[in-house]
Design an enzyme around this catalytic site. Structure first.
Site, PDB file in Angstrom:
ATOM      1  N   ARG B  55      36.181  40.310  32.455  1.00 59.08           N
ATOM      2  CA  ARG B  55      37.831  41.010  31.913  1.00 59.08           C
ATOM      3  C   ARG B  55      38.803  39.573  31.611  1.00 59.08           C
ATOM      4  O   ARG B  55      39.147  39.692  31.042  1.00 59.08           O
ATOM      5  CB  ARG B  55      38.169  42.210  33.114  1.00 59.08           C
ATOM      6  CG  ARG B  55      37.442  43.714  33.291  1.00 59.08           C
ATOM      7  CD  ARG B  55      37.532  44.345  34.526  1.00 59.08           C
ATOM      8  NE  ARG B  55      38.776  44.220  34.296  1.00 59.08           N
ATOM      9  CZ  ARG B  55      39.853  45.457  34.342  1.00 59.08           C
ATOM     10  NH1 ARG B  55      38.015  46.733  33.935  1.00 59.08           N
ATOM     11  NH2 ARG B  55      40.898  45.639  34.828  1.00 59.08           N
ATOM     12  N   THR B  56      38.503  39.211  33.112  1.00 59.36           N
ATOM     13  CA  THR B  56      39.881  37.837  32.971  1.00 59.36           C
ATOM     14  C   THR B  56      39.460  37.259  32.270  1.00 59.36           C
ATOM     15  O   THR B  56      40.115  36.195  31.533  1.00 59.36           O
ATOM     16  CB  THR B  56      39.393  37.788  34.819  1.00 59.36           C
ATOM     17  OG1 THR B  56      39.963  39.014  35.565  1.00 59.36           O
ATOM     18  CG2 THR B  56      40.890  36.660  34.314  1.00 59.36           C
ATOM     19  N   LYS B  83      26.614  23.386  44.035  1.00 60.64           N
ATOM     20  CA  LYS B  83      26.891  22.207  44.111  1.00 60.64           C
ATOM     21  C   LYS B  83      28.054  21.398  43.825  1.00 60.64           C
ATOM     22  O   LYS B  83      28.537  21.855  42.164  1.00 60.64           O
ATOM     23  CB  LYS B  83      25.802  21.037  43.862  1.00 60.64           C
ATOM     24  CG  LYS B  83      24.420  21.677  45.186  1.00 60.64           C
ATOM     25  CD  LYS B  83      25.117  21.081  46.776  1.00 60.64           C
ATOM     26  CE  LYS B  83      24.876  19.842  46.728  1.00 60.64           C
ATOM     27  NZ  LYS B  83      25.274  19.011  48.276  1.00 60.64           N
ATOM     28  N   ARG B 105      37.565  30.358  37.096  1.00 64.35           N
ATOM     29  CA  ARG B 105      37.815  30.807  37.692  1.00 64.35           C
ATOM     30  C   ARG B 105      36.264  30.759  39.104  1.00 64.35           C
ATOM     31  O   ARG B 105      34.901  30.219  38.289  1.00 64.35           O
ATOM     32  CB  ARG B 105      36.957  32.320  37.300  1.00 64.35           C
ATOM     33  CG  ARG B 105      36.469  33.172  38.305  1.00 64.35           C
ATOM     34  CD  ARG B 105      37.586  34.671  38.748  1.00 64.35           C
ATOM     35  NE  ARG B 105      37.139  35.139  39.350  1.00 64.35           N
ATOM     36  CZ  ARG B 105      37.224  36.623  38.777  1.00 64.35           C
ATOM     37  NH1 ARG B 105      39.010  36.496  38.209  1.00 64.35           N
ATOM     38  NH2 ARG B 105      37.286  37.748  38.958  1.00 64.35           N
ATOM     39  N   HIS B 135      45.368  34.144  43.015  1.00 65.94           N
ATOM     40  CA  HIS B 135      45.189  34.959  41.240  1.00 65.94           C
ATOM     41  C   HIS B 135      46.004  34.862  40.787  1.00 65.94           C
ATOM     42  O   HIS B 135      46.600  36.091  40.498  1.00 65.94           O
ATOM     43  CB  HIS B 135      43.913  36.129  41.323  1.00 65.94           C
ATOM     44  CG  HIS B 135      43.630  36.471  40.352  1.00 65.94           C
ATOM     45  ND1 HIS B 135      43.871  35.621  39.307  1.00 65.94           N
ATOM     46  CD2 HIS B 135      42.822  37.748  39.499  1.00 65.94           C
ATOM     47  CE1 HIS B 135      42.987  36.250  37.833  1.00 65.94           C
ATOM     48  NE2 HIS B 135      42.500  37.214  38.449  1.00 65.94           N
TER      49      HIS B 135
END
Lengths: 428, 330
Positions: B55-56, B83, B105, B135
């Site tokens: 969605r984002t 990592k 993200r 966010h």
């Protein structure tokens, strides 16, 4: 054997005196000693201390030689004024057998920069389930008398009880990494206002305090000797104070970084500040300093934890926990304890040499600066001021939280049984 | 405006109002037959998603494309916390390819902050959600939705949310949406109340600029907007609350509870909703629930943020943007 005359040193911070080393021993301490046949070190009012002893060092060998080896770690120790270090057991393989501890002990002998006393694991593989062969490690050439699963907590109460009881047979001590595992799942920093804001998993003080409370009661119940590693909270101090007032045979250590830094540093998300137990609050720092001053906390231990660059040059959650500490420990103690008036140099000698040597049973270390004693000595230029430059560290790793920070004091000379390991700030 | 958008706490009131006003201009583009501006033509934006969030990502992608940016989508597969080298090396590779902005993200709190402050790259960084930290574009789209609904699209221009009472309900502990909203709504002058069982509130929440309550029913009549937070089912296994039913009884929003709200109040949800647990279907489908609008507003807000951070070469909307829209970000 060669003679060395250290002229005009403030022995344990007292009036300037001369100290004559002859071979491996201190031959005389006094004023106006003859320099005949001796190499002369002009101390010019520097402070002379007994060689420092670190009860909590990670040398990483065997297994993680990319982080540190016994040789590089002991060179770092000599640079920081240490003449003996206790090497933690969380190596690969784990130091849980006579074979591994003897290997570490032998590597220490070969390095020649500082005595290495291996710490044995309490449980096989640090897994907390089955006692390691504690007696065999004690009977080995390494003569192990300190046992710890450091990095992990011996959280099973029955295993901890048995370990405490068992090591009584040979005068051993169990050094506990106090961290209740369930309360610290996913923990990234001290739990509190800052962790809530930063969205990092919290490591609550009670996870340390509840284990310490349990273990001092176990030590009392079975009449054993217990040592608490890297104590970090004000509440832990209160429990140790109570336990000692009750006559329980417990000792405790504090790390230099817990005396100086707070959780506020984590706002930078810079993994140089990521350490276990985590940096706590200003209130905790004050309590730890006071407890070290009044003797509730017995010693300073570095928890020197070297990590390669790539394990720190990343996002916080992915970074390894730990900081190097051998080369900055005395400077941090000078800033936080001496220059604040909380400890004098004689008391520093107690917290960083006499008492750690006694707890760990390091023969020949932590002895008075007096004729007839082993010449394990450290000379400190306490007037020095300078920025910490990790590029100059002898340690193979550079993960220091003090990069660029000004700290006071500099070790200029270290002697191990009369042999200089550090001379004018340079390793020999 | 700052060079990066990492945290809602970094925004001043004027910054935030500027973004909301710019988003109103952007929203008008969505009403046109051709929903596209030439603003970021020739610029390349990378959506760097170390954690899945369709969605984002789609919302950012739509915003970037409406501004005519070239878009690169990078989904890092594998472990949730990869990592460190992979983050550093990945962004340095992207920058070498000439990326002008990075939308990131990441499951690790602080990863966007680290990216923006470690010297690894030079491009502006936009946080599209990091761990349980922040966010910020979600908070902005929520504030935008509130301003439109509670004040009005045109009437709201230049205005903040002074005196509006907003209640956030649910898993505050694990919610970057809650943290971002508390910061931004406070900056915009709203009064925020968090409602949750004590197990789902972080230690230290008492220092946040908001009220805290364990009791939803007494809070509802005083709310202009109620925002339900998503509760992940796995929280139940970790003993944050006894059962789904008990949670739903105490903290779920159903028709009866909605009736306690003032007439004008709205119900919000960042999505995806768990119907039946935190919100009933009846509430979710009511016209007071703004979930679908929030999605549409998300595109407008992200257009505004990209426009302001990247300093487009063309006017923002139909009207030339005010001159200060394009300064101070180089």
């Amino acid at each position: 054997m060669s003679k060395i005359l250290i002229r005009g040193a403030k022995v344990l911070g007292g009036e300037p005196q001369d100290v004559l080393i002859d071979g491996e021993l201190i031959a005389a301490v006094g004023t106006g000693l003859s320099a005949e046949g001796a190499e002369v070190i002009e101390a010019d009012g520097k402070v002379l201390l007994p060689g420092l002893v670190d009860l909590h060092t990670h040398l990483r060998e065997p297994g993680r030689e990319d982080s540190e080896t016994v040789l590089t770690g002991t060179r770092a120790a000599a640079s920081g004024g240490f003449t003996a270090v206790f090497a933690m057991a969380n190596t690969f393989p784990v130091a849980d057998t006579a074979g591994v501890v003897e290997q570490v002990w032998r590597l220490g002998k070969e390095s020649g920069y500082c005595d290495v006393r291996p710490i044995g694991a309490v449980t096989v593989g640090l897994e907390g389930k089955k006692l390691a062969e504690l007696g065999a490690m004690h009977d080995s050439a390494a003569e192990v008398s300190v046992f710890s699963d450091d990095g992990k907590c011996v959280d099973d109460a029955v295993i901890m009880r048995r370990a405490l009881e068992y090591v009584k047979a040979f005068g051993g001590v169990v050094a506990q990494h106090a961290q209740e595992p369930r309360l610290t799942e996913g923990a990234q920093m001290n739990e509190g206002v800052v962790s809530a804001e930063l969205g990092l998993g919290g490591w609550p003080a009670v996870a340390e305090e509840s284990i310490i409370a349990r273990d001092v009661l176990l030590a009392e119940h079975v009449g054993s000797r217990l040592h608490i590693c890297h104590l970090s909270t004000a509440g832990s101090v209160e429990i140790i104070r109570w336990a000692k007032s009750r006559g329980i045979d417990v000792t405790a250590e504090v790390c230099p970084h817990h005396l100086l830094l707070t959780e506020e540093m984590v706002r930078t998300y810079n993994p140089a500040y990521k350490v276990n137990p985590p940096l706590r609050t200003e209130r905790d720092v004050r309590a730890l300093r006071e407890a070290l001053a009044d003797g509730t906390i017995d010693i300073v231990a570095t928890d020197h934890a070297p990590h390669p660059h790539e394990d720190k040059d990343c996002e916080w959650a992915a970074a390894a926990m730990g900081m190097v500490g051998l080369e900055t420990a005395l400077s941090v103690v000078q800033e936080t304890m001496v220059e604040t008036g909380l400890l004098d140099w004689a008391a520093v000698a107690d917290r960083m040499s006499f008492t750690p040597a006694r707890i760990g049973g390091a023969a020949g270390h932590g002895r008075p600066v007096a004729a007839g004693e082993p010449a394990n000595l450290t000379l400190v230029d306490t007037a020095y001021r300078g920025q910490v430059d990790p590029a100059r560290f002898a340690s193979r790793s550079r993960n220091t939280p003090y990069e660029g920070r000004e700290l006071p004091g500099r070790v200029t000379h270290t002697w191990l049984r009369g042999k200089a390991t550090l001379m004018d700030g340079k390793l020999t | 405006m700052q060079r990066h958008l990492i945290s809602a706490a970094d925004l001043t009131r004027d910054d935030a109002v500027l973004i909301l006003d710019t988003a109103e201009e952007m929203a008008r583009v969505a009403d046109r037959p051709i929903k596209k501006l030439p603003t970021l033509r020739g610029r390349t934006v990378c959506n760097l998603f170390f954690e899945d969030s369709t969605r984002t990502r789609i919302s950012f992608e739509a915003a970037e494309k409406r501004l005519s940016a070239d878009v690169i989508n990078f989904a890092a597969k594998g472990s949730s916390v990869s990592k460190g080298e992979s983050l550093k090396d990945t962004v340095q590779t992207l920058e070498a390819m000439g990326v002008d902005a990075v939308v990131i993200r990441h499951s690790a709190s602080g990863a966007p902050y680290r990216l923006a402050n470690s010297g690894w790259i030079d491009a502006p960084v936009i946080n599209a959600g990091d761990g349980t930290h922040q966010h910020p574009t979600q908070a902005l789209l929520d504030a935008f939705t509130m301003r439109r609904r509670l004040i009005g699209a045109d009437a709201g221009l230049g205005r903040d949310l002074d005196g509006k009472r907003v209640t956030l309900v649910g898993d505050v502990l694990h919610s970057r949406v809650a943290r971002s909203n508390v910061d931004l709504l406070h900056t915009l002058g709203a009064e925020v109340t968090l409602v949750a069982p004590p197990t789902l509130l972080p230690v230290g929440v008492e220092t946040w600029p908001c009220e805290v309550s364990y009791d939803l029913d007494s809070t509802l009549p005083k709310s202009d907007a109620v925002m339900m937070l998503r509760v992940q089912r796995e929280r139940m296994n970790a003993a944050f609350f006894p059962t789904e039913r008990e949670y739903s009884r105490r903290y779920g929003l159903d028709g009866d509870r909605m009736a306690r709200l003032p007439e004008h109040a709205i119900v919000m949800h960042p999505g995806p909703m768990v119907r039946g647990m935190e919100i009933t279907a009846e509430v979710a489908d009511s016209d007071r629930c703004t979930v679908v609008e929030q999605v549409a507003n998300g595109v407008s807000i992200r257009m505004a943020v990209l426009y302001l951070l990247l300093g487009g070469n063309e006017p923002a909307g139909a009207q030339p943007a005010t001159s200060h829209l394009r300064t101070e970000e180089k």
